[in-house]
Design a protein around this motif. Structure first.
Motif, PDB file in Angstrom:
ATOM      1  N   GLN A 188      -6.359 -61.489   0.708  1.00 36.39           N
ATOM      2  CA  GLN A 188      -5.767 -62.839   0.708  1.00 36.39           C
ATOM      3  C   GLN A 188      -6.779 -63.811   1.283  1.00 36.39           C
ATOM      4  O   GLN A 188      -7.220 -63.652   2.418  1.00 36.39           O
ATOM      5  N   LYS A 189      -7.142 -64.827   0.487  1.00 31.31           N
ATOM      6  CA  LYS A 189      -8.119 -65.816   0.966  1.00 31.31           C
ATOM      7  C   LYS A 189      -7.420 -67.144   1.243  1.00 31.31           C
ATOM      8  O   LYS A 189      -6.622 -67.621   0.418  1.00 31.31           O
ATOM      9  N   PHE A 190      -7.707 -67.745   2.391  1.00 31.19           N
ATOM     10  CA  PHE A 190      -7.119 -69.041   2.751  1.00 31.19           C
ATOM     11  C   PHE A 190      -8.231 -70.069   2.889  1.00 31.19           C
ATOM     12  O   PHE A 190      -9.183 -69.866   3.658  1.00 31.19           O
ATOM     13  N   ARG A 223     -21.407 -73.869  -1.804  1.00 28.50           N
ATOM     14  CA  ARG A 223     -20.136 -74.504  -1.436  1.00 28.50           C
ATOM     15  C   ARG A 223     -18.980 -73.879  -2.215  1.00 28.50           C
ATOM     16  O   ARG A 223     -19.106 -73.580  -3.394  1.00 28.50           O
ATOM     17  N   GLY A 224     -17.894 -73.682  -1.517  1.00 27.46           N
ATOM     18  CA  GLY A 224     -16.734 -73.026  -2.142  1.00 27.46           C
ATOM     19  C   GLY A 224     -16.862 -71.510  -2.175  1.00 27.46           C
ATOM     20  O   GLY A 224     -16.049 -70.819  -2.792  1.00 27.46           O
ATOM     21  N   GLY A 225     -17.890 -70.971  -1.491  1.00 24.13           N
ATOM     22  CA  GLY A 225     -18.243 -69.557  -1.626  1.00 24.13           C
ATOM     23  C   GLY A 225     -17.262 -68.559  -1.034  1.00 24.13           C
ATOM     24  O   GLY A 225     -17.362 -67.360  -1.311  1.00 24.13           O
ATOM     25  N   SER A 226     -16.282 -69.032  -0.253  1.00 18.48           N
ATOM     26  CA  SER A 226     -15.313 -68.065   0.288  1.00 18.48           C
ATOM     27  C   SER A 226     -14.501 -67.409  -0.831  1.00 18.48           C
ATOM     28  O   SER A 226     -14.060 -66.263  -0.688  1.00 18.48           O
ATOM     29  N   ASP A 227     -14.309 -68.135  -1.922  1.00 17.05           N
ATOM     30  CA  ASP A 227     -13.615 -67.533  -3.075  1.00 17.05           C
ATOM     31  C   ASP A 227     -14.386 -66.294  -3.543  1.00 17.05           C
ATOM     32  O   ASP A 227     -13.796 -65.258  -3.863  1.00 17.05           O
ATOM     33  N   THR A 228     -15.701 -66.434  -3.580  1.00 19.42           N
ATOM     34  CA  THR A 228     -16.539 -65.332  -4.065  1.00 19.42           C
ATOM     35  C   THR A 228     -16.506 -64.164  -3.076  1.00 19.42           C
ATOM     36  O   THR A 228     -16.436 -62.994  -3.484  1.00 19.42           O
ATOM     37  N   ALA A 266     -13.772 -78.532 -12.062  1.00 20.22           N
ATOM     38  CA  ALA A 266     -12.523 -78.164 -11.372  1.00 20.22           C
ATOM     39  C   ALA A 266     -12.857 -77.205 -10.229  1.00 20.22           C
ATOM     40  O   ALA A 266     -13.054 -76.018 -10.443  1.00 20.22           O
ATOM     41  N   LYS A 267     -12.901 -77.731  -9.005  1.00 21.22           N
ATOM     42  CA  LYS A 267     -13.429 -76.895  -7.917  1.00 21.22           C
ATOM     43  C   LYS A 267     -12.387 -75.953  -7.317  1.00 21.22           C
ATOM     44  O   LYS A 267     -12.617 -75.370  -6.256  1.00 21.22           O
ATOM     45  N   VAL A 268     -11.249 -75.792  -7.980  1.00 20.41           N
ATOM     46  CA  VAL A 268     -10.192 -74.943  -7.425  1.00 20.41           C
ATOM     47  C   VAL A 268     -10.663 -73.493  -7.227  1.00 20.41           C
ATOM     48  O   VAL A 268     -10.198 -72.805  -6.315  1.00 20.41           O
TER      49      VAL A 268
HETATM   50 MG    MG Z   1     -12.539 -73.957  -2.383  1.00 20.08          MG
END
Ligand code: MG
Ligand code: ADP
Ligand code: ASP
Length: 409
Positions: free
Chosen positions: A6-8, A150-155, A208-210
């Motif tokens: 689970q990523k927050f 940036r946004g790398g926690s998704d990865t 779309a940076k979602v």
């Molecule tokens: Mg993000």
């Protein structure tokens, strides 16, 4: 009983109450018997604050030092979440990327994960603990802290889910899932139950940076079940799935947009073999990525070429091109960094004609001039003046029947 990553994201852990809320959610899932690995981002706004700090010292900070700095954001939130979980009576342990051995190459600020050591995590899970891992960061083979872009926690989350063999990777964020367009700009946007990897990849690449692009690539390549859902509102969210599993096939799945690019034109270049290379070679050598390219031949055997680069590279690219223009005896170089790119994405485009003309007709009806066009199998992008971006996006969203009200009708 499932095994979940689970990523927050940053907003979800934006203050202490929100961190407590995440802890309660995680504990509830664990109490149902699930094994949970949590990935968290830095508290909302923190990474930007750190970037600004570094840039105030030096506008072009050293990438290695940038990574040392930026990784601190996630280190704060993992510890606070582990403390909050423990306070609720839920045993938890936090780990930085280096501790849990997420190894990467050494491309500072945009590193790629090469390996994850799953044994320590599995041991903690077996002992009944929740494992909290810092998103966005890793360690290179030579022992340096790295970050994943940036946004790398998704990865981080998708890579962990893949390495650990989790049943699902759940990306909890501040909207209810993936919408037909950014709900902050298009209030009529509709929540999608599902979207294909390929479409999500295009939407993410087009603004779309979602989800971070790399996270979608990873999920697609390693078949990781991936879902985007809200931290704050109960719901099923959006499943990111292979095309074969798609239940319905809408023509267009979404409208993406960005203001990240700038346009450069070189006019009156003698039209002969090797021109494109002469114009774009120096740009590539400076490590500047070129996105859209258009070349026209005019009547007098001279050609004009227009291309787009990231806005951050605009000044450097202009300087390089002005030099090229002098060397080639070209007539003129002009640039515009007030442009926006609007894109339609949908796998349904493969089997339908007429989408491009409907797009152009819709923009014409709003008197929006199209400056550049590019297409691929499942997307069409246009460049327009940035002041018409929102108008264009909303007009296209309505014209292609994506509005919430159209779906209910
Ligand atoms: Mg993000
Ligand atoms: P997090 O901090 O949780 O990682 P992000 O800000 O990175 O969250 O991503 C979520 C944001 O993405 C939303 O708040 C929304 O404004 C934006 N967004 C852009 N396009 C879309 C889309 N098509 N569907 C959903 N959200 C989108
Ligand atoms: N904190 C990092 C960022 O703001 C990583 C992330 O949030 O995914 O980009």
């Amino acid at each position: 009983m499932a095994f979940l990553v689970q990523k927050f994201g940053g907003t979800s852990v934006g203050d202490l109450d929100r961190i407590r809320n995440v802890a309660a959610k995680v504990k509830a899932a664990r109490d149902q018997g699930h094994r949970i690995v949590v990935v968290v981002s830095a508290m909302g706004g923190e990474t930007n604050r750190l970037v600004d700090l570094a840039r105030s010292v030096n506008p072009q900070p050293l990438p290695r030092e940038m990574d040392v700095l930026l990784a601190t954001g996630e280190q704060v939130s993992i510890a606070l979440l582990a403390i909050a979980l423990d306070t609720l009576g839920c045993p938890a342990r936090s780990y930085t990327g280096a501790q849990v051995r997420i190894t990467t190459n050494n491309a500072h600020t945009k590193a790629r994960i090469t390996n994850i050591d799953k044994d320590p995590i599995m041991a903690d899970l077996a002992a009944g603990k929740v494992v909290v891992v810092a998103g966005f960061q890793g360690i290179s083979d030579d022992g340096n802290i790295t970050t994943l872009g940036r946004g790398g926690s998704d990865t981080t989350a998708v890579a962990l889910a893949s390495a650990l063999g989790a049943d699902e990777c759940q990306i909890f964020t501040d909207v209810e899932g993936v919408y037909t367009s950014d709900p902050r700009v298009v209030p009529e946007a509709r929540l999608l139950n599902e979207i294909t990897h390929e479409e999500m990849l295009e939407l993410a690449s087009l603004g779309a940076k979602v989800l971070q692009i790399r996270a979608v690539e990873f999920a697609s390549k390693y078949n990781v079940p991936l879902r985007v859902l809200s931290t704050f509102v109960e719901g099923e969210g959006t499943h990111i799935i292979p095309e074969e599993q798609l239940m319905e096939q809408p023509l267009i799945s979404g409208v993406a947009f960005n203001r990240d690019e700038a346009k450069i034109t070189i006019c009156g270049v003698p039209d002969k073999p090797g021109i494109a290379f002469s114009v774009l070679g120096p740009i590539a050598e400076a490590n500047i990525e070129v996105d859209m390219i258009v070349q026209n031949v005019s009547a007098d055997d001279k050609t004009d070429m227009t291309f787009t680069v990231h806005r951050n590279d605009f000044d450097t690219a202009m300087t390089l091109l002005e030099k090229t223009a002098r060397d080639m005896d070209a007539e003129e170089v002009t640039g515009d960094n007030r442009i926006a790119k609007i894109s339609l994405v949908g796998v349904g485009m493969r089997s339908h004609a007429g989408i491009a003309s409907k797009m152009f007709e819709t923009l014409a009806a709003e008197s929006i001039n199209i400056q550049m066009i590019s297409t691929s199998e499942i997307k069409i992008s246009v460049v327009v003046d940035e002041k018409y971006m929102e108008l264009g996006v909303r007009a296209l969203h309505a014209a292609f029947g994506l509005n919430e009200s159209a779906a209910q009708a």
